[in-house]
Design an enzyme around this catalytic site. Structure first.
Site, mmCIF file in Angstrom:
data_model
loop_
_atom_site.group_PDB
_atom_site.id
_atom_site.type_symbol
_atom_site.label_atom_id
_atom_site.label_comp_id
_atom_site.label_asym_id
_atom_site.label_seq_id
_atom_site.Cartn_x
_atom_site.Cartn_y
_atom_site.Cartn_z
ATOM 1 N N ALA A 6 0.821 -1.220 0.000
ATOM 2 C CA ALA A 6 0.000 0.000 0.000
ATOM 3 C C ALA A 6 0.853 1.267 0.000
ATOM 4 O O ALA A 6 0.430 2.310 -0.500
ATOM 5 C CB ALA A 6 -0.908 -0.008 1.233
ATOM 6 N N TRP A 35 0.382 4.456 8.335
ATOM 7 C CA TRP A 35 -1.081 4.469 8.213
ATOM 8 C C TRP A 35 -1.560 5.601 9.126
ATOM 9 O O TRP A 35 -1.679 5.433 10.326
ATOM 10 C CB TRP A 35 -1.667 3.113 8.627
ATOM 11 N N GLY A 66 7.424 -2.544 8.669
ATOM 12 C CA GLY A 66 8.072 -2.014 9.871
ATOM 13 C C GLY A 66 9.585 -2.002 9.781
ATOM 14 O O GLY A 66 10.243 -1.138 10.368
ATOM 15 N N ASN A 70 11.696 0.931 11.614
ATOM 16 C CA ASN A 70 11.827 0.533 13.023
ATOM 17 C C ASN A 70 13.185 0.921 13.609
ATOM 18 O O ASN A 70 14.023 1.550 12.957
ATOM 19 C CB ASN A 70 11.501 -0.964 13.193
ATOM 20 N N VAL A 200 -4.669 -3.314 -1.050
ATOM 21 C CA VAL A 200 -5.647 -4.399 -1.186
ATOM 22 C C VAL A 200 -6.904 -3.976 -0.422
ATOM 23 O O VAL A 200 -6.832 -3.609 0.752
ATOM 24 C CB VAL A 200 -5.079 -5.721 -0.617
ATOM 25 N N TRP A 472 5.368 -1.003 19.692
ATOM 26 C CA TRP A 472 5.206 -1.236 18.244
ATOM 27 C C TRP A 472 5.503 -2.698 17.876
ATOM 28 O O TRP A 472 5.919 -2.983 16.756
ATOM 29 C CB TRP A 472 6.104 -0.316 17.402
ATOM 30 N N HIS A 473 5.281 -3.607 18.839
ATOM 31 C CA HIS A 473 5.532 -5.034 18.573
ATOM 32 C C HIS A 473 4.222 -5.806 18.518
ATOM 33 O O HIS A 473 4.150 -6.961 18.941
ATOM 34 C CB HIS A 473 6.453 -5.619 19.649
ATOM 35 N N ALA A 507 3.626 -11.072 11.658
ATOM 36 C CA ALA A 507 3.697 -11.134 13.129
ATOM 37 C C ALA A 507 2.374 -11.560 13.755
ATOM 38 O O ALA A 507 2.350 -11.969 14.919
ATOM 39 C CB ALA A 507 4.122 -9.770 13.679
HETATM 40 C C1 LIG Z 1 8.148 2.487 14.889
HETATM 41 C C2 LIG Z 1 8.477 1.020 15.003
HETATM 42 C C3 LIG Z 1 9.651 0.631 15.653
HETATM 43 C C4 LIG Z 1 9.958 -0.728 15.772
HETATM 44 N N1 LIG Z 1 11.189 -1.101 16.243
HETATM 45 C C5 LIG Z 1 11.582 -2.405 16.141
HETATM 46 C C6 LIG Z 1 12.928 -2.792 16.362
HETATM 47 O O1 LIG Z 1 13.816 -1.966 16.587
HETATM 48 N N2 LIG Z 1 13.236 -4.113 16.259
HETATM 49 C C7 LIG Z 1 12.295 -5.051 15.972
HETATM 50 O O2 LIG Z 1 12.629 -6.243 15.950
HETATM 51 N N3 LIG Z 1 11.035 -4.707 15.721
HETATM 52 C C8 LIG Z 1 10.667 -3.408 15.745
HETATM 53 N N4 LIG Z 1 9.402 -3.049 15.380
HETATM 54 C C9 LIG Z 1 8.453 -4.111 15.039
HETATM 55 C C10 LIG Z 1 8.716 -4.773 13.691
HETATM 56 O O3 LIG Z 1 9.090 -3.828 12.727
HETATM 57 C C11 LIG Z 1 7.463 -5.538 13.305
HETATM 58 O O4 LIG Z 1 7.265 -6.575 14.237
HETATM 59 C C12 LIG Z 1 7.537 -6.159 11.917
HETATM 60 O O5 LIG Z 1 7.773 -5.184 10.938
HETATM 61 C C13 LIG Z 1 6.227 -6.865 11.658
HETATM 62 O O6 LIG Z 1 6.204 -7.327 10.336
HETATM 63 P P1 LIG Z 1 4.833 -7.680 9.636
HETATM 64 O O7 LIG Z 1 5.179 -8.279 8.328
HETATM 65 O O8 LIG Z 1 3.997 -8.452 10.573
HETATM 66 O O9 LIG Z 1 4.053 -6.306 9.435
HETATM 67 P P2 LIG Z 1 4.541 -4.916 8.840
HETATM 68 O O10 LIG Z 1 6.015 -4.801 8.938
HETATM 69 O O11 LIG Z 1 3.701 -3.880 9.486
HETATM 70 O O12 LIG Z 1 4.214 -5.003 7.299
HETATM 71 C C14 LIG Z 1 2.916 -4.965 6.806
HETATM 72 C C15 LIG Z 1 2.945 -4.326 5.431
HETATM 73 O O13 LIG Z 1 1.705 -4.576 4.804
HETATM 74 C C16 LIG Z 1 1.272 -3.391 4.186
HETATM 75 N N5 LIG Z 1 -0.200 -3.410 4.116
HETATM 76 C C17 LIG Z 1 -1.071 -3.406 5.152
HETATM 77 N N6 LIG Z 1 -2.328 -3.426 4.688
HETATM 78 C C18 LIG Z 1 -2.249 -3.446 3.335
HETATM 79 C C19 LIG Z 1 -3.207 -3.448 2.298
HETATM 80 N N7 LIG Z 1 -4.521 -3.426 2.555
HETATM 81 N N8 LIG Z 1 -2.774 -3.463 1.010
HETATM 82 C C20 LIG Z 1 -1.448 -3.480 0.722
HETATM 83 N N9 LIG Z 1 -0.488 -3.461 1.679
HETATM 84 C C21 LIG Z 1 -0.890 -3.445 2.963
HETATM 85 C C22 LIG Z 1 1.769 -2.283 5.086
HETATM 86 O O14 LIG Z 1 1.780 -1.047 4.401
HETATM 87 C C23 LIG Z 1 3.118 -2.809 5.495
HETATM 88 O O15 LIG Z 1 4.134 -2.412 4.616
HETATM 89 C C24 LIG Z 1 9.052 -1.711 15.260
HETATM 90 C C25 LIG Z 1 7.898 -1.313 14.598
HETATM 91 C C26 LIG Z 1 7.605 0.032 14.454
HETATM 92 C C27 LIG Z 1 6.356 0.433 13.727
#
Ligand SMILES: Cc1cc2nc3c(=O)[nH]c(=O)nc-3n(C[C@H](O)[C@H](O)[C@H](O)COP(=O)(O)OP(=O)(O)OC[C@H]3O[C@@H](n4cnc5c(N)ncnc54)[C@H](O)[C@@H]3O)c2cc1C
Length: 536
Positions: A6, A35, A66, A70, A200, A472-473, A507
């Site tokens: 997105a 978002w 993230g 992050n 999506v 943010w976890h 996650a």
């Molecule tokens: C500010 C911040 C600091 C953090 N610091 C750390 C850290 O230092 N170390 C660490 O280990 N973890 C950290 N985390 C947590 C870690 O980044 C997340 O646990 C990890 O990124 C989770 O991955 P994910 O694939 O579950 O989701 P996400 O990384 O959130 O990825 C989901 C993706 O899907 C996309 N998406 C969502 N809905 C749609 C849709 N409808 N259509 C198309 N695309 C969509 C989003 O835009 C996003 O890019 C942090 C997170 C944040 C936000």
């Protein structure tokens, strides 16, 4: 294969400086990569109850998710976390089972041996003691005075101690999953198409089978994409929302928002897990501050065991930061972030409406489990003991309770106004005792009695209730489980139960939260499921 994101893309020749930046806090709060409408409450969900107090909560909307915004902390979950998953009946998720994928994803720059990978997509490095600034060194000495051992490798030594932080970073630049995995060679593959800035909006369903997705393209038009299999990796806030809008979720709730039920899966949106954190800020003496020009500001962390009841070893983490913000005031401030790494409180995610334009309701229910609250309280006392150590008394002028309020978030965005306001405060603090006291009382700590936090449980409990923040976890909202587990959403291969052609791989599938920042364990889950799909 079609990859839909997105947010904006970050191709190798066009990664924004703010994303590469080793100092991560600018990317954290940059609204271009979030978002923007997402809000959460820290309390429990109350259906039909009083309106929830809503707060900002950053979730990435950019290629790499993230990992592009992050803190770059690259810690593995602990062996005990995966033993717990295996004990829940999840075949293939013991530590021995997942270790090959932790190794596969990494390219450790500092250590080798049976626990490390050398050829993975994500470089992992540490900044060692000889490069630490004064405040970090002082905290390190104070930790040792409190009896904690000095350790070297967070990702291979799973005991307690103070470690150099493991970072997904190379040459002092962030390496996100987009940078690490979507390199030029990968992007040239004939079987890969990437659509960025494309959201999506729904899953295409034929009965109980998913046949593709509907998405909104950058020009505003809608398009359908057919697929043999859809893999949802939208993160723990958005994956369950997409499932529920497609009719996959708790039947009663779906009906209440007018969604036709395709599969009654009560676990979708439940089991919302987070690491609760509290924090303090310290005004550092000039010689303890990060030297001008250095970007990275957090170098070392303390893993310790609370030894509270049934909580496992290594359940707590304390992270000192050598800078609290990009601005003149932030450069004078150090921080302590105290996090319950093995937390038990569970929140809930629900749809506000069936429309993809509405963000879901996210109720964190932070620190509601008495074990989480107790450990935050004990952690506050530990931080106060550490601050009283001679090494820190020599590095710090004064300290005060802090957190990520919406005011702090607003200051985190680099604007002239923020620069001037924080610059004025920074000057006044250094000008005289009287002006320092004024800024302290009016701006930094209006009204919290720091000594009382250390001796009055009721006062501390109230302060935690108001100031605990989510790290943010967010995870767990589409959790893995066996078919006979009523709260399970996906099976051990991340296939959505009772629905064909659909997996969730992010996650949200974690059945319990890992005792570490969540990014590396999430990448491990991706590597493992990818290998299994290829093997199929
Ligand atoms: C500010 C911040 C600091 C953090 N610091 C750390 C850290 O230092 N170390 C660490 O280990 N973890 C950290 N985390 C947590 C870690 O980044 C997340 O646990 C990890 O990124 C989770 O991955 P994910 O694939 O579950 O989701 P996400 O990384 O959130 O990825 C989901 C993706 O899907 C996309 N998406 C969502 N809905 C749609 C849709 N409808 N259509 C198309 N695309 C969509 C989003 O835009 C996003 O890019 C942090 C997170 C944040 C936000």
């Amino acid at each position: 294969m079609l990859l839909i994101e997105a947010g904006p893309d970050t191709p190798p020749d066009n990664v924004p400086d703010i994303i590469y930046d080793s100092y991560p806090s600018l990317a954290y709060f940059d609204p271009r990569y979030h978002w923007r409408e997402l809000r959460v409450c820290h309390e429990a969900y109350r259906e039909g109850g009083a309106p929830l107090k809503l707060r900002k909560f950053e979730q990435a909307k950019v290629m790499g998710g993230g990992s592009s915004i992050n803190g770059q902390f690259a810690l593995r979950g602990l062996p005990g976390d995966f033993a717990e998953w295996r004990a829940m009946g999840l075949e293939g998720w013991s530590f021995e089972d997942v270790l090959p994928y932790f190794k596969k994803l990494e390219r450790d720059n500092d250590f080798e041996g049976p626990l490390h990978g050398k050829e993975g997509r994500i470089p992992i490095r540490r900044v060692f003691e000889d490069r630490w600034p004064g405040f970090t060194t002082a905290v390190h000495q104070a930790f040792q005075a409190e009896g904690f051992p000095v350790k070297e490798d967070l990702n291979a030594d799973f005991g307690d101690g103070c470690f150099p932080m493991t970072l997904s970073n190379q040459y002092d630049r962030r390496v996100s999953t987009a940078v690490g995995y979507l390199d030029s060679a990968t992007r040239r593959r004939a079987n890969l198409r990437i659509l960025a800035d494309t959201a999506v909006t729904g899953l295409l369903m034929e009965g109980r089978k998913v046949t593709g997705v509907r998405a909104s393209l950058p020009d505003g038009s809608e398009q359908r994409f057919e697929a043999g299999e859809v893999i949802l990796s939208a993160g723990a806030a958005h994956s369950p929302a997409l499932l529920m809008r497609a009719g996959i979720g708790p039947a009663d709730h779906l009906k209440s928002v007018g969604v036709a039920v395709a599969a009654d899966l009560p676990g979708v949106g439940g089991n919302l897990l987070e690491h609760p954190s509290i924090s303090l800020a310290m005004h550092m003496k000039p010689e303890a501050r990060l030297p001008e020009g250095r970007r990275r500001h957090i170098f070392m962390g303390l893993r310790y065991s609370s030894h509270l009841g049934d909580c496992p070893e290594g359940d707590m983490f304390l992270l000192p930061g050598n800078r609290a913000g990009w601005h003149p005031l932030g450069k004078q401030l150090g921080t302590f972030i105290l996090t319950v790494h093995k937390s038990y409180s569970q929140g809930l995610l629900r749809l506000k409406s069936a429309s993809p334009a509405d963000e879901p309701i996210v109720a964190m229910n932070l620190a509601s489990d008495p074990r989480d609250l107790r450990r935050l309280m004990d952690g506050m006392r530990l931080m106060q003991r550490v601050l009283a150590q001679p090494a820190l008394k020599n590095a710090v002028n004064f300290w005060f309770p802090a957190g990520y309020s919406d005011r702090v978030r607003a200051l985190a965005i680099p604007t002239l106004r923020n620069y001037l306001a924080t610059g004025m405060a920074a000057r006044l603090i250094e000008l005289s005792g009287w002006t320092r006291d004024l800024v302290y009382r009016k701006k930094l700590n209006p009204g919290i009695d720091c000594d009382r936090l250390g001796r009055d449980d009721a006062y501390l409990t109230q302060w935690i209730a108001e100031n605990v923040w989510p790290s943010w976890h967010i995870s767990g909202t589409c959790r893995m489980g066996r078919g006979d587990d009523p709260a399970a959403v996906v099976d051990a291969k991340c296939r959505v139960l009772g629905i064909g052609g659909l997996r969730v791989v992010d996650a949200s599938v974690m059945p319990t939260i890992v005792s570490a920042n969540t990014n590396i364990s999430t990448i491990m889950i991706g590597e493992k499921i990818a290998a299994e799909i290829l093997a199929e």
